[in-house]
Design an enzyme around this catalytic site. Structure first.
Site, PDB file in Angstrom:
ATOM      1  N   CYS A 108      -9.457  -7.974   1.112  1.00 33.69           N
ATOM      2  CA  CYS A 108      -8.904  -9.316   1.262  1.00 33.69           C
ATOM      3  C   CYS A 108      -9.553 -10.097   2.401  1.00 33.69           C
ATOM      4  O   CYS A 108      -9.418 -11.310   2.482  1.00 33.69           O
ATOM      5  CB  CYS A 108      -7.399  -9.240   1.491  1.00 33.69           C
ATOM      6  N   GLN A 149       0.815  -1.213   0.000  1.00 34.97           N
ATOM      7  CA  GLN A 149       0.000   0.000   0.000  1.00 34.97           C
ATOM      8  C   GLN A 149       0.853   1.270   0.000  1.00 34.97           C
ATOM      9  O   GLN A 149       0.310   2.379  -0.030  1.00 34.97           O
ATOM     10  CB  GLN A 149      -0.940   0.010   1.210  1.00 34.97           C
TER      11      GLN A 149
END
Length: 384
Positions: free
Chosen positions: A326, A180
């Protein structure tokens, strides 16, 4: 109007990425391991992508290994390093807020006889450097800490962590899940004392199914996939030329306008969080300002279950995540939200908004308008 605010889950490919992928599938389609010209032409894309990525990190292109994505990169870094260095020690340190791509390999390694220390975090999601320093021992072979938390956006002080690790035990390797963070920050592993770094292509407008693992040339690590000896024998299998070429273009493009893009996203985040906090029973999670990533906003809309709000927004063509994409299909609570000690009513009502450089203020204004409209209605009909 379609409003996509789930860029931490995946991003739309750059047009240039799509174009080079089509070219490598339709024209330059040779196997890069072949010795004829078709193979040589194809191999050139691999070399160009390695060079482009290495320049963004200021590392040697020979230290870049292509993988199927962030999950494989994390697995390889942890398992490959642990097994290769277990004679030196069997102690690993990580945190309580890691992505499953790190926490699951750690659980696997525990079953193989390794000891794993999970560092706690404060209410903002930050680890304690003092606690980390105390946890490092002569038996510690690996520390794995994510750069930016995928759920709440908290940024860890990676350079400080790297320096601390090397002071306490120069032989301890430092792995960073930068999935990220890459494309949002200037990351220089050599300077930050980072030995391994994981990146995923589809988070930076590249293709799905591709990522890379930076491995410092001094790291002792076992290969993860055995076979034909590709990638210097470290990760065998026919090179996925279209995906690799696309990743190389994405990395080059996203770092070509990094400061401008990040400033744009940070202004959007500041505006969005300020307006959200004017709405009744809204709690924004994570750190403030520079200690939070520019593209992630995690919010609890107390009194409304996250799945209900997600689908209500979806009906109006606004796309967000209920926490992390996720973990959407898992019934257990979020490890990150648990670690920062959120009350149950906030955990059940948390939604993640995430931006990219194409996100506009108009899109956020429309989203806020919809939220102000639907929240009172949803709270009225919520189960008591």
């Amino acid at each position: 109007m379609e409003i996509y605010l789930d860029n931490s889950a995946t991003t739309r490919c750059y047009q240039e990425v799509c174009e080079i992928m089509v070219k490598t599938m339709r024209e330059d389609y040779g196997n890069p391991s072949s010795m004829h010209m078709k193979g040589v032409e194809s191999e050139k894309y691999i070399k160009e992508a390695s060079s482009s990525i290495a320049k963004t990190l200021k590392v040697n292109e020979k230290e870049i290994y292509f993988t199927s994505g962030g999950t494989e990169s994390d697995n390889w870094a942890l398992i490959g390093t642990a097994l290769a260095n277990q004679r030196k020690g069997k102690h690993i340190i990580t945190t309580a807020i890691e992505h499953p791509a790190v926490s699951a390999p750690c659980e696997f390694l525990e079953k193989q006889g390794f000891t794993v220390t999970k560092l706690g975090v404060d209410s903002q999601g930050r680890i304690s450097l003092e606690e980390l320093g105390q946890a490092i021992t002569p038996e510690t072979i690996l520390v794995s800490v994510m750069y930016v938390n995928n759920e709440i956006g908290t940024v860890q002080p990676i350079a400080e962590i790297g320096n601390l690790i090397k002071r306490k035990n120069p032989g301890t390797y430092f792995h960073v899940d930068a999935i990220q963070a890459y494309g949002k920050y200037r990351i220089f592993p050599k300077k930050m004392k980072v030995d391994m770094l994981s990146v995923s292509g589809h988070k930076i407008h590249g293709p799905k199914g591709i990522g890379f693992l930076y491995i410092d040339e001094k790291v002792k690590i076992f290969p993860y996939i055995y076979g034909g000896g590709q990638q210097k024998g470290m990760r065998s299998g026919t090179d996925a030329v279209p995906q690799v070429a696309g990743l190389g273009i994405a990395a080059e493009k996203i770092y070509g306008n990094l400061e401008e893009n990040v400033n744009h996203m940070r202004k959007l985040r500041d505006y969005f969080t300020e307006e959200l906090q004017k709405i009744d029973q809204v709690v924004v999670h994570g750190a403030d300002g520079e200690e939070c990533a520019p593209h992630i906003v995690s919010v609890a809309f107390v009194g409304v279950r996250s799945e209900v709000l997600l689908h209500t927004l979806e009906d109006r063509e606004i796309y967000v995540s209920a926490g992390s994409a996720c973990s959407t299909h898992k019934r257990s609570g979020s490890p990150t939200l648990t670690a920062i000690d959120l009350p149950k009513n906030q955990m059940e009502s948390t939604v993640r908004f995430s931006f990219c450089e194409d996100t506009t203020r108009e899109e956020l204004e429309k989203t806020l308008e919809v939220l102000r409209e639907v929240l009172p209605m949803l709270r009225r009909y919520a189960r008591k």
